[in-house]
Scaffold this motif. Sequence first.
Motif, PDB file in Angstrom:
ATOM      1  N   PHE A   1       0.823  -1.210   0.000  1.00  0.00           N
ATOM      2  CA  PHE A   1       0.000   0.000   0.000  1.00  0.00           C
ATOM      3  C   PHE A   1       0.857   1.258   0.000  1.00  0.00           C
ATOM      4  CE2 PHE A   1      -2.694  -3.302   1.926  1.00  0.00           C
ATOM      5  CZ  PHE A   1      -3.709  -3.297   0.975  1.00  0.00           C
TER       6      PHE A   1
ATOM      7  N   ARG B   1      -2.795   4.492  -2.753  1.00  0.00           N
ATOM      8  CA  ARG B   1      -4.069   4.962  -2.233  1.00  0.00           C
ATOM      9  C   ARG B   1      -4.321   6.376  -2.745  1.00  0.00           C
ATOM     10  NH1 ARG B   1      -6.389   1.612   1.070  1.00  0.00           N
ATOM     11  NH2 ARG B   1      -5.247   0.208   2.462  1.00  0.00           N
TER      12      ARG B   1
ATOM     13  N   ARG C   1     -12.137   6.456   4.552  1.00  0.00           N
ATOM     14  CA  ARG C   1     -12.235   5.171   3.863  1.00  0.00           C
ATOM     15  C   ARG C   1     -13.135   4.218   4.650  1.00  0.00           C
ATOM     16  NH1 ARG C   1      -7.334   4.059   3.827  1.00  0.00           N
ATOM     17  NH2 ARG C   1      -7.074   2.247   5.180  1.00  0.00           N
TER      18      ARG C   1
ATOM     19  N   GLU D   1     -15.488  -4.023   1.967  1.00  0.00           N
ATOM     20  CA  GLU D   1     -14.096  -3.587   2.109  1.00  0.00           C
ATOM     21  C   GLU D   1     -13.370  -3.661   0.764  1.00  0.00           C
ATOM     22  OE1 GLU D   1     -10.528  -2.833   4.733  1.00  0.00           O
ATOM     23  OE2 GLU D   1     -12.626  -2.966   5.299  1.00  0.00           O
TER      24      GLU D   1
ATOM     25  N   GLU E   1     -11.767  -0.704  -1.556  1.00  0.00           N
ATOM     26  CA  GLU E   1     -10.327  -0.747  -1.840  1.00  0.00           C
ATOM     27  C   GLU E   1     -10.076  -0.694  -3.351  1.00  0.00           C
ATOM     28  OE1 GLU E   1      -8.150  -0.128   0.211  1.00  0.00           O
ATOM     29  OE2 GLU E   1      -7.879  -1.573   1.827  1.00  0.00           O
TER      30      GLU E   1
ATOM     31  N   LEU F   1      -7.897   2.467  -4.794  1.00  0.00           N
ATOM     32  CA  LEU F   1      -6.504   2.123  -5.075  1.00  0.00           C
ATOM     33  C   LEU F   1      -6.258   2.155  -6.585  1.00  0.00           C
ATOM     34  CD1 LEU F   1      -6.104  -1.003  -2.756  1.00  0.00           C
ATOM     35  CD2 LEU F   1      -4.840   1.144  -2.464  1.00  0.00           C
TER      36      LEU F   1
END
Length: 254
Positions: free
Chosen positions: A16, A22, A30, A106, A110, A114
């Motif tokens: 990450f 991100r 988030r 989740e 993500e 991302l």
Amino acid sequence: MHLPETAARIVSCDVFDTLLHRDHRSERCRFHDIATVASRALAAEHGTAPRPGAIYAARLQVQRAAYRALDLANPSGDVRFADMLAAMTRVLSLDDRAADILYRAEITVELAQLRANTPLMTWLKRRAQAGDRIIAVSDTYHRGATIAHLLDTLAPGHPVAHIYTSADHDATKRTRALFDVVLRTEKVAPAEILHLGDDTLADVTMAAAAGLRTAQLLRPRHVVLRRRLDAVRARAMHRHWIGVARNGTRRTGP
């Protein structure tokens, strides 16, 4: 982004904000985005569901408690997302099926927030073609299988051959324990690994303490500043989100 052209048998990368970038959103924002997606999905699949603020509050409560317990019991380890999801379902008075919905929420967020670090991926592919082994080493409550799914979806054809996560190995980079796991498993001398990452302590200091060569890849300053501003906004919104959760705990489906 400056990438070192030094020889190495293995190139190791943080995940990450290194392999996957991100966006500017802070962690709390988030989490609220995830709670909103989860509430809608629970309402659609179960007919009724906790409101986003209640799910958001449960996430903060469970995560804080999990890491406090970890600090006392095993500072070199990490928590597992599956355990947090199970705890959240209990806090929210949901059945076991809800854990899967929370997990899917989740991953949905993500994937939306991302993006692949394309220049790094291109460089890593060249290194892999030249014979280097590419691995990912991440401090995260996610299992390696989840990281693999994110990489496969956001960076199809990526050259990462193996993924080490602190959740899988109960060992963190921040105490160098995860790097020791990598060295035992890969069976190479520390100096034969080049580790890339953004975190000064975990990816530079501790990797170097384990004997790895390191290169720090920092996010642009404007991204860091926008994330800090978003964290300020999240702190301002926190009481509102929690207040909404207290004033109306459940929502109905469509």
